[in-house]
Structure formats: C-alpha cells, structure tokens
Design an enzyme around this catalytic site. Sequence first.
Site, PDB file in Angstrom:
ATOM      1  N   SER A 126       0.770  -1.202   0.072  1.00  0.00           N
ATOM      2  CA  SER A 126       0.045  -0.145  -0.132  1.00  0.00           C
ATOM      3  C   SER A 126       0.855   1.244   0.092  1.00  0.00           C
ATOM      4  O   SER A 126       0.619   2.320  -0.748  1.00  0.00           O
ATOM      5  CB  SER A 126      -0.883  -0.053   1.170  1.00  0.00           C
ATOM      6  OG  SER A 126      -1.670  -0.776   1.303  1.00  0.00           O
ATOM      7  N   LEU A 166      -9.005  11.636  -0.983  1.00  0.00           N
ATOM      8  CA  LEU A 166     -10.154  11.612  -1.621  1.00  0.00           C
ATOM      9  C   LEU A 166     -11.292  11.239  -0.712  1.00  0.00           C
ATOM     10  O   LEU A 166     -12.385  12.016  -0.613  1.00  0.00           O
ATOM     11  CB  LEU A 166     -10.093  10.606  -2.787  1.00  0.00           C
ATOM     12  CG  LEU A 166     -11.379  10.582  -3.467  1.00  0.00           C
ATOM     13  CD1 LEU A 166     -11.719  11.661  -4.256  1.00  0.00           C
ATOM     14  CD2 LEU A 166     -11.339   9.515  -4.855  1.00  0.00           C
ATOM     15  N   TRP A 198      -8.988   7.636   6.355  1.00  0.00           N
ATOM     16  CA  TRP A 198      -8.378   6.487   5.799  1.00  0.00           C
ATOM     17  C   TRP A 198      -7.335   6.842   4.796  1.00  0.00           C
ATOM     18  O   TRP A 198      -7.478   6.109   3.845  1.00  0.00           O
ATOM     19  CB  TRP A 198      -9.365   5.475   5.287  1.00  0.00           C
ATOM     20  CG  TRP A 198     -10.651   5.028   6.474  1.00  0.00           C
ATOM     21  CD1 TRP A 198     -11.704   5.319   6.539  1.00  0.00           C
ATOM     22  CD2 TRP A 198     -10.339   4.263   7.610  1.00  0.00           C
ATOM     23  NE1 TRP A 198     -12.449   4.565   7.785  1.00  0.00           N
ATOM     24  CE2 TRP A 198     -11.305   4.168   8.479  1.00  0.00           C
ATOM     25  CE3 TRP A 198      -8.955   3.750   8.104  1.00  0.00           C
ATOM     26  CZ2 TRP A 198     -11.458   3.453   9.623  1.00  0.00           C
ATOM     27  CZ3 TRP A 198      -9.106   3.020   9.400  1.00  0.00           C
ATOM     28  CH2 TRP A 198     -10.206   2.880  10.091  1.00  0.00           C
ATOM     29  N   LEU A 276      -7.017   6.385  -9.379  1.00  0.00           N
ATOM     30  CA  LEU A 276      -7.555   4.925  -8.596  1.00  0.00           C
ATOM     31  C   LEU A 276      -7.265   3.708  -9.553  1.00  0.00           C
ATOM     32  O   LEU A 276      -7.117   2.631  -9.513  1.00  0.00           O
ATOM     33  CB  LEU A 276      -8.848   5.182  -8.345  1.00  0.00           C
ATOM     34  CG  LEU A 276      -9.355   6.122  -7.091  1.00  0.00           C
ATOM     35  CD1 LEU A 276     -10.692   6.488  -6.958  1.00  0.00           C
ATOM     36  CD2 LEU A 276      -8.782   5.601  -5.941  1.00  0.00           C
ATOM     37  N   ARG A 280      -5.573   0.571  -8.558  1.00  0.00           N
ATOM     38  CA  ARG A 280      -6.455  -0.780  -8.699  1.00  0.00           C
ATOM     39  C   ARG A 280      -5.713  -1.916  -9.465  1.00  0.00           C
ATOM     40  O   ARG A 280      -5.781  -3.240  -9.055  1.00  0.00           O
ATOM     41  CB  ARG A 280      -7.869  -0.378  -9.120  1.00  0.00           C
ATOM     42  CG  ARG A 280      -8.647   0.468  -8.437  1.00  0.00           C
ATOM     43  CD  ARG A 280      -9.969   0.881  -8.933  1.00  0.00           C
ATOM     44  NE  ARG A 280     -10.698   1.559  -8.087  1.00  0.00           N
ATOM     45  CZ  ARG A 280     -11.910   2.262  -8.473  1.00  0.00           C
ATOM     46  NH1 ARG A 280     -12.103   2.576  -9.807  1.00  0.00           N
ATOM     47  NH2 ARG A 280     -12.449   2.803  -7.521  1.00  0.00           N
ATOM     48  N   GLU A 400     -10.063   1.371  -2.418  1.00  0.00           N
ATOM     49  CA  GLU A 400      -9.979   1.632  -4.080  1.00  0.00           C
ATOM     50  C   GLU A 400     -11.213   1.116  -4.612  1.00  0.00           C
ATOM     51  O   GLU A 400     -10.957   0.405  -5.610  1.00  0.00           O
ATOM     52  CB  GLU A 400      -8.614   0.785  -4.366  1.00  0.00           C
ATOM     53  CG  GLU A 400      -7.336   1.188  -3.736  1.00  0.00           C
ATOM     54  CD  GLU A 400      -6.952   2.635  -3.890  1.00  0.00           C
ATOM     55  OE1 GLU A 400      -7.637   3.432  -4.594  1.00  0.00           O
ATOM     56  OE2 GLU A 400      -5.875   3.020  -3.131  1.00  0.00           O
TER      57      GLU A 400
END
EC number: 1.3.8.6
Length: 420
Positions: A126, A166, A198, A276, A280, A400
């Site tokens: 991550s 976001l 988060w 994203l 992803r 995501e």
Amino acid sequence: MLSNLSKSLLSKGKFINKNNLLKNKRSFGTIVPGDKFEWNDPLSLESLLTEEEVMIRDQVNKFCQDELMPRIQMAYRDEKFDREIMREYGKMGMLGATIPAYGGVSHVAYGLMANAVEKVDSGYRSAMSVQSSLVMHPINTFGTDAQKSKYLDGLASGDLVGCFGLTEPNAGSDPAGMQTRAVKNSAGNYVLNGTKTWITNSPIADVFVVWAKVENGDIRGFVLEKGMKGLSAPKIEGKLSLRASITGMIVMEDVEVPPTAMFPEVKGLRGPFSCLNKARYGIGWGSLGAAEFCYSTARQYGLDRKQFGKPLAANQLYQKKLADMATEISLGLQACYQVGRLIDAGKATPERISLIKRNSCGKSLDIARQSRDMLGGNGIADEYHVIRHAANLETVNTYEGTHDIHALILGRAITGIPSF
C-alpha cells in the site's frame, strides 16, 4: 490425431503445406515430454515475461524476502511502519517505476513488483502503490512543470512521502458527495476546509494530493505541503488490519494556498479516477501475491504435518483445497498479465481494471481464509503469517473501490444501465 475440422480443411486445401502440417502435430495439442507442470506457476506465466521483467521480478523478490520479511512480524505486532522503507523502495527504483523519467518499466513489471511486496505484506505494498499511483502519477500527468520539478525527484527517491486525499467521513463509495471545499479569497488564493479519512501515509507525509470542490462545484486537485498553517494529519489508531501501514486523516482548517498549488487543467472525477485505476491495477497483482504466500504455506504445512500416520496433504480434501487455490491464483495472474499488456498498448479500460481488482481481491481473501483453516490452530499464530494476510485482505477487498462497487461498475458496462 487430427481433428475432423482440420482434416476437412486439409482436404479442401485451406492450409498452405499439408505435409508440414501433418508433421507438426504439436499444433494440435500433443504434449511434449519435456514440458513440466510447476505447482507454483501452473500456467507458465514465466514464459510470457520478457527478460527484463524476469530480472526485475527476481531482484524485487530478493529485496522483499531479504529486507522486508524479517521486519514484518514485529512491525505488525507493534502497529509500526518504518519510514526508511520508502527510501529503500527509492533505491530499488520501485517508486513511480512506470513513469519514463523514473524507470519507464512495463506495467507488467510494475505488477510483478506489487506482487513481490504483497507476498510480504499488503501494508508495505500500500505504501509503495500510494506513492507511485496516487501521488506521483497525478503530479506527472496533471501537474505543471514547476510542480513536477519540485516534487517528483524527492518522491521517486523516497526522501519525500506522499499521500492521496479523496475519501471523507461521509463520502466513501460516492466521491462526488465530498464536502471538502476550496474557496477563492480576495487575494486570489484558495482556502481549503474539510476532512479526509483512511489516508495511507498521511501522518508521515510531506506532500498531500487532495481533491476538493471549488465554488462552481467542479472537483479540482491541489498539492499541499507538510507544515502549512491549518493542515494536520492525525494517525488512526487501533486497526486490526494493515497494521504495518500507517493510516490517518487529513484535516484542513482554512489552509490557504496559491493558485499554483492546483492542477491547472483536470476537472471533475476524471483526475482522481485515473489515479485510482492505476492503483487498482497494482492491487490486482499485489493481492494475488498475498494469496500465493498463503497457498505455498498451506502446501508446505500439509506436506510436513502428519496426522493419523500420514501427511495432511495425502488427504483428498486437502488436495482439493490446494487445487482450488492454484487454479484461482494462476487464472488471476493471467488476467492481470493481459490487462498489463493492454495498458501498455493503450487499450485498457476502467472496467477491465475493475474486473481484475475485484477478482484478485475476492479470491485472495478466500484463499487466505482457507489457508488459515488448513493450518488448524497454528493458523492464528503470527509466525505463520496467514492470519495477518487474511486480516489485511479484508481491507484490500474494501479500499480503492469495494468488491460490490466493482460489481456495479461491471454491471453497468455489461447492461448499459447504471445502478448507482
């Protein structure tokens, strides 16, 4: 034997050289004696990779096993992320690696990197993918020359850490509902107010890519810096997943920035969604790395552990579970490989990326849970690592874009009817 279809085509002269075709029976699926089934690469992904991709994979795998694996057990127990890991990624050339100026590797090579890191831990992957896909990518793609010059070198080396804002307390799967605002004041500067939550890396971040609505309702991207007045990033404590990744909030209270802090052209959700999709894609590869670790661990445990006078792996049910794992992992990796090649050819679509993100994460979570069960009581001991992977994948299956949100993205593409 030739199939009836092939014989029919031959008799009608559809093939150029009948004799050569008859000699080359391998074209029709004859098994070559030298071919070998590999339990850890059933569909021979290795044979599809370039020499450079194999070299990158092997080097990154070695780094991850030598440098990251020895630290993960205590890092997870203590809920601590070692900031120095970002510089280590930088020295390996793993940050922003698909950007031409910082490596320019193929997207398959990048996927192999993510896969190798997540074999150790999803939290470590991550940190890498946020820096690469959610921070460096938007600055490189949407930023001004001044923004690129100011931030990209430091982010690529790991001397700077970035984060991406976001998600909000009241805007998760619906990012268009964000409440963060950027309002122009009389001096011509933007004043940002709002909260993001988060956020991977935020408590240690130097660079903050945040998205906010301006006065006309457009969503715009801004680059903020640590130390700005009114900007804070408190850590979120007490996670039971991704404990080796540092997670926090981004709180903006009258944070004033000049217009030069804004990405000049990109508007709406196109900007954050392009980020994203990059992330992803990496998650698709990465989550399968965690699954591969769990599958390998369950296999070895079954060979070593004896009950009722024979190895656990001698039991039909145990073998069936391993066969299911091998099938899902190998099919998932082939899908990720195909999407990687499509990205490099400029042919990938968001739906294809949603497909592999959803499939990889869902199947990997199932494999981790199954592996935990196959290890019996030992499955919950962190020295075997599978319970950590299972806990991590609960989050990876959520962030995501949740598993169900990606189903709706695919459903819209399949039917032409949006359900959200």
